[in-house]
Write a protein that holds these residues in place. Structure first.
Motif, short mmCIF file in Angstrom:
data_model
loop_
_atom_site.label_atom_id
_atom_site.label_comp_id
_atom_site.label_asym_id
_atom_site.label_seq_id
_atom_site.Cartn_x
_atom_site.Cartn_y
_atom_site.Cartn_z
N ASP A 75 54.59 98.08 34.17
CA ASP A 75 53.57 98.81 34.94
C ASP A 75 53.03 97.99 36.10
OD1 ASP A 75 53.52 101.20 33.53
OD2 ASP A 75 52.22 100.36 31.98
N ALA A 76 53.93 97.38 36.86
CA ALA A 76 53.49 96.57 38.00
C ALA A 76 52.95 97.47 39.10
CB ALA A 76 54.65 95.74 38.52
N GLU A 77 52.14 96.84 39.96
CA GLU A 77 51.60 97.54 41.13
C GLU A 77 52.11 96.80 42.37
OE1 GLU A 77 47.27 99.04 41.56
OE2 GLU A 77 47.31 97.02 42.44
N ASP A 86 56.50 104.89 40.79
CA ASP A 86 56.68 105.77 41.94
C ASP A 86 57.36 105.08 43.11
OD1 ASP A 86 55.10 107.58 40.49
OD2 ASP A 86 53.27 106.65 41.28
N PHE A 87 57.63 103.79 42.98
CA PHE A 87 58.03 102.98 44.14
C PHE A 87 59.52 103.09 44.46
CE2 PHE A 87 59.29 98.85 46.04
CZ PHE A 87 58.44 98.84 47.15
N PHE A 88 60.34 103.14 43.40
CA PHE A 88 61.79 103.10 43.59
C PHE A 88 62.32 104.53 43.64
CE2 PHE A 88 60.38 99.46 41.09
CZ PHE A 88 60.71 98.44 41.95
N ASP A 89 62.93 104.92 44.76
CA ASP A 89 63.30 106.33 44.85
C ASP A 89 64.80 106.57 45.05
OD1 ASP A 89 63.52 105.64 47.46
OD2 ASP A 89 62.30 107.29 48.24
N GLY A 90 65.62 105.56 44.80
CA GLY A 90 67.06 105.78 44.91
C GLY A 90 67.75 104.46 45.16
N PRO A 91 69.08 104.46 45.16
CA PRO A 91 69.80 103.21 45.37
C PRO A 91 69.45 102.59 46.72
CG PRO A 91 71.31 105.10 45.40
CD PRO A 91 69.99 105.61 44.98
N SER A 130 66.73 101.97 47.99
CA SER A 130 65.71 102.76 48.67
C SER A 130 64.40 102.71 47.90
CB SER A 130 66.19 104.21 48.79
OG SER A 130 65.18 105.01 49.35
N THR A 131 63.30 102.61 48.64
CA THR A 131 61.97 102.66 48.06
C THR A 131 61.10 103.57 48.93
OG1 THR A 131 60.98 100.89 49.36
CG2 THR A 131 62.20 100.23 47.39
N VAL A 132 59.86 103.80 48.48
CA VAL A 132 58.98 104.66 49.26
C VAL A 132 58.28 103.92 50.40
CG1 VAL A 132 58.59 106.20 47.31
CG2 VAL A 132 57.00 104.31 47.72
N LEU A 133 58.62 102.64 50.59
CA LEU A 133 58.03 101.90 51.71
C LEU A 133 58.40 102.57 53.02
CD1 LEU A 133 58.70 98.11 50.98
CD2 LEU A 133 56.48 99.25 51.00
N GLU A 134 57.40 102.73 53.89
CA GLU A 134 57.67 103.25 55.23
C GLU A 134 58.20 102.12 56.11
OE1 GLU A 134 57.39 106.38 56.04
OE2 GLU A 134 56.29 107.16 54.32
N GLU A 135 58.80 102.49 57.23
CA GLU A 135 59.44 101.48 58.08
C GLU A 135 58.45 100.46 58.64
OE1 GLU A 135 61.94 103.15 61.02
OE2 GLU A 135 63.44 103.80 59.56
N ASP A 136 57.19 100.87 58.79
CA ASP A 136 56.22 99.93 59.36
C ASP A 136 55.43 99.18 58.28
OD1 ASP A 136 54.80 102.10 58.43
OD2 ASP A 136 53.36 102.10 60.09
N GLU A 137 55.82 99.39 57.01
CA GLU A 137 55.06 98.76 55.92
C GLU A 137 55.72 97.48 55.44
OE1 GLU A 137 52.57 101.95 53.35
OE2 GLU A 137 54.73 102.13 53.18
N LEU A 138 54.87 96.52 55.09
CA LEU A 138 55.33 95.26 54.52
C LEU A 138 54.85 95.19 53.07
CD1 LEU A 138 56.50 92.35 54.83
CD2 LEU A 138 54.19 91.64 55.50
N THR A 163 63.57 85.95 47.01
CA THR A 163 62.17 86.16 46.63
C THR A 163 62.05 87.28 45.61
OG1 THR A 163 61.79 87.77 48.39
CG2 THR A 163 61.38 85.44 48.92
N VAL A 164 60.95 87.25 44.85
CA VAL A 164 60.67 88.29 43.86
C VAL A 164 60.46 89.63 44.56
CG1 VAL A 164 59.00 89.06 42.13
CG2 VAL A 164 59.72 86.66 42.18
N CYS A 165 59.60 89.62 45.59
CA CYS A 165 59.30 90.89 46.26
C CYS A 165 60.49 91.41 47.06
CB CYS A 165 58.08 90.72 47.17
SG CYS A 165 56.53 90.58 46.25
N GLY A 166 61.30 90.50 47.59
CA GLY A 166 62.49 90.93 48.32
C GLY A 166 63.43 91.72 47.42
N SER A 167 63.59 91.25 46.19
CA SER A 167 64.44 91.96 45.24
C SER A 167 63.89 93.35 44.95
CB SER A 167 64.55 91.13 43.95
OG SER A 167 65.34 91.79 43.00
N LEU A 168 62.55 93.45 44.86
CA LEU A 168 61.93 94.76 44.60
C LEU A 168 62.12 95.70 45.79
CD1 LEU A 168 58.64 93.46 42.95
CD2 LEU A 168 60.55 94.57 41.78
N ALA A 169 61.92 95.18 47.00
CA ALA A 169 62.02 96.03 48.19
C ALA A 169 63.47 96.44 48.46
CB ALA A 169 61.45 95.31 49.40
#
Lengths: 288, 193
Positions: free
Chosen positions: A134-136, A152-157, A159-167, A112-118
């Protein structure tokens, strides 16, 4: 190898998925296409307690263009589905081109597109495209909804800023302005391999000069790498050999890739610079 | 634990399921899938890979397990008409799907056109990668795409062959699949013409 035991839950709505993700006592992973997660499980590099399958959630399965002419790609949209979408091909061609470089058709049929981003693999294409365009990214949890800029979303290999309970429920690509053009350039040893290096270039044009520039590299750092100094070097002038040379010298100063079995650091840096030159020229030609 | 139930008279399925289920049950799910045209109901563990379900629970050993990380393509099958890696798909994810394996190609024991092309062009050596390649090419053939050399190479790119130089594989795929014009996708018709 085979995966270690885990529990599997298929969510049928976003509300159900985020309720499942909110169970803080167990390690929970979101399962979308599984084309990165399943190898991790098969190699036993990860041992989640529960997988929450989001591909059976109807509201996440569509690609929609809104009244602002931004395109919303839901978290269950397969890469093949996005790759074949004529609206993306005409409005966001660089996204279509990037998806064509992900693995093989058999991988894109499920990934999936979003899976690759996450997932944010450092060598993957879509995080760099998201930053360049400039995607959101929209994240939902039981605590509410967050809209995150790709920058601001991608913060390392991995790794993203998504919290564990976030989808991550969708990614939104804004309409590309008139007089703008983008280019996607990647080198890999074989078609379908991870990129040795790659770049997404986006330029905007005002009259005869570049009015805005984005240079976002992948495969040369832990996350998408934006090189502001090289972007600055392109501004307020037409794209010429001397302006691209100025951008390249900024790149050579700023890029700091690592060497590995596939390429030395020096080769990777030179490769990235050459891909940038090709990309800058193509993006400029497309500024119409 | 219930064994899978299937239409046991279906020629492409074994008379009874082979082999015991994996021995560390975690979480079990009831799934219903159509495998090569036959409805199958089974209880599967969360972690059972689709390729292992096909091989060990249904005895459909034509689908091969290679790398288990999506690189080699030996386990390629069709799920709802498109080529996928069955080592990167959980059996439970296939619930409700239409699954086709290499065993579906030779109806009534006759090689279909694609298989004959691989036979006549000698598009193989040891044969380990062949089922995956046949299913990748079947997916391409059944799509609506124009099939030129580029399309063939794009779709073969996901299948590794460690024996040959791909020349005969490409020749076989060309012989069976090349078509100059796109065509409407028609559900299953003309599948093995």
């Amino acid at each position: 190898m085979k995966p270690a035991p885990f529990d599997y839950r298929a969510a049928h709505s976003v509300a159900e998925a985020i309720r499942l993700l909110g169970d803080g006592d167990r390690e929970i992973k979101v399962l979308a296409g599984g084309q990165s997660l399943l190898p991790v499980l098969n190699m036993r590099m990860g041992h989640p307690d529960v997988l929450v399958d989001i591909c059976r959630i109807p509201e996440l399965g569509s690609i929609d263009v809104d009244s602002q002419e931004a395109v919303h790609i839901g978290a269950a949209v397969r890469q093949a589905q996005a790759h074949a979408d004529p609206r993306l091909r005409s409005g966001w061609p660089v996204l279509t081109e990037a998806i064509g470089h992900i693995g093989h058709p058999q991988i894109r049929n499920r990934g999936t597109v979003c899976g690759s981003l996450a997932h944010n693999d450092p060598a993957s294409e879509l995080p760099a495209v998201a930053v360049a365009l400039d995607a959101e990214l929209v994240a939902r949890s039981q605590r509410g909804l967050r809209r995150l800029n790709a920058a601001d979303f991608f913060d390392g290999p991995f790794s993203t800023v998504l919290e564990e309970d976030e989808l991550l429920t969708e990614v939104v690509f804004p309409r590309q302005p008139a007089w703008s053009g983008s280019s996607f350039q990647e080198f890999s040893t074989r078609v379908g391999d991870f990129a040795t290096a790659g770049v997404v270039v986006r330029l905007e044009r005002a009259g005869d000069v570049v009015s805005a520039a984005r240079l976002v590299f992948f495969g040369v750092g832990g996350s998408p790498v934006r090189v502001a100094a090289a972007e600055q070097a392109l501004l307020d002038a037409p794209v010429t050999p001397s302006s691209t040379a100025a951008a390249v010298s900024a790149l050579e100063e700023q890029l700091d890739p690592v060497g590995d079995i596939h390429a030395t650091a020096a080769f990777r840096k030179e490769l990235a610079a050459q891909l940038a030159v090709t990309g800058i020229n193509q993006a400029w030609e497309r500024c119409a | 634990m219930n064994e899978p139930t299937a239409d046991l008279n279906h020629p492409q399925l074994p008379r009874r399921p082979l082999g015991p289920p994996l021995s560390e049950p975690s979480c079990w799910h009831d799934i219903r899938v159509t495998v090569n045209g036959a409805p199958v109901c089974a209880q599967v563990e969360s972690r059972l890979l689709l390729v292992d379900f096909l091989r060990h629970r249904l005895g459909l050993t034509g689908t091969h397990v290679g790398c288990e990380q999506g690189s080699c393509g030996a386990c390629t099958i069709l799920v709802d008409g498109v080529g996928v890696r069955s080592c990167l798909t959980l059996a439970v994810q296939a619930d409700g799907s239409d699954v086709r394996t290499v065993e579906s190609l030779a109806e009534s024991g006759e090689l279909n056109r694609l298989q004959r092309a691989f036979h006549e062009e000698h598009g193989m050596q040891c044969g380990f990668c062949t089922p995956g390649i046949l299913m990748s090419m079947t997916a391409l053939e059944e799509s609506s795409e124009v099939i030129d050399d580029d399309a063939i190479m794009e779709h073969l790119g996901g299948n590794l062959c460690r024996c040959t130089g791909y020349v005969n594989i490409r020749n076989a795929a060309r012989r069976a699949c090349l078509r100059e014009r796109s065509r409407p996708v028609d559900e299953g018709a003309d599948r093995d013409a």
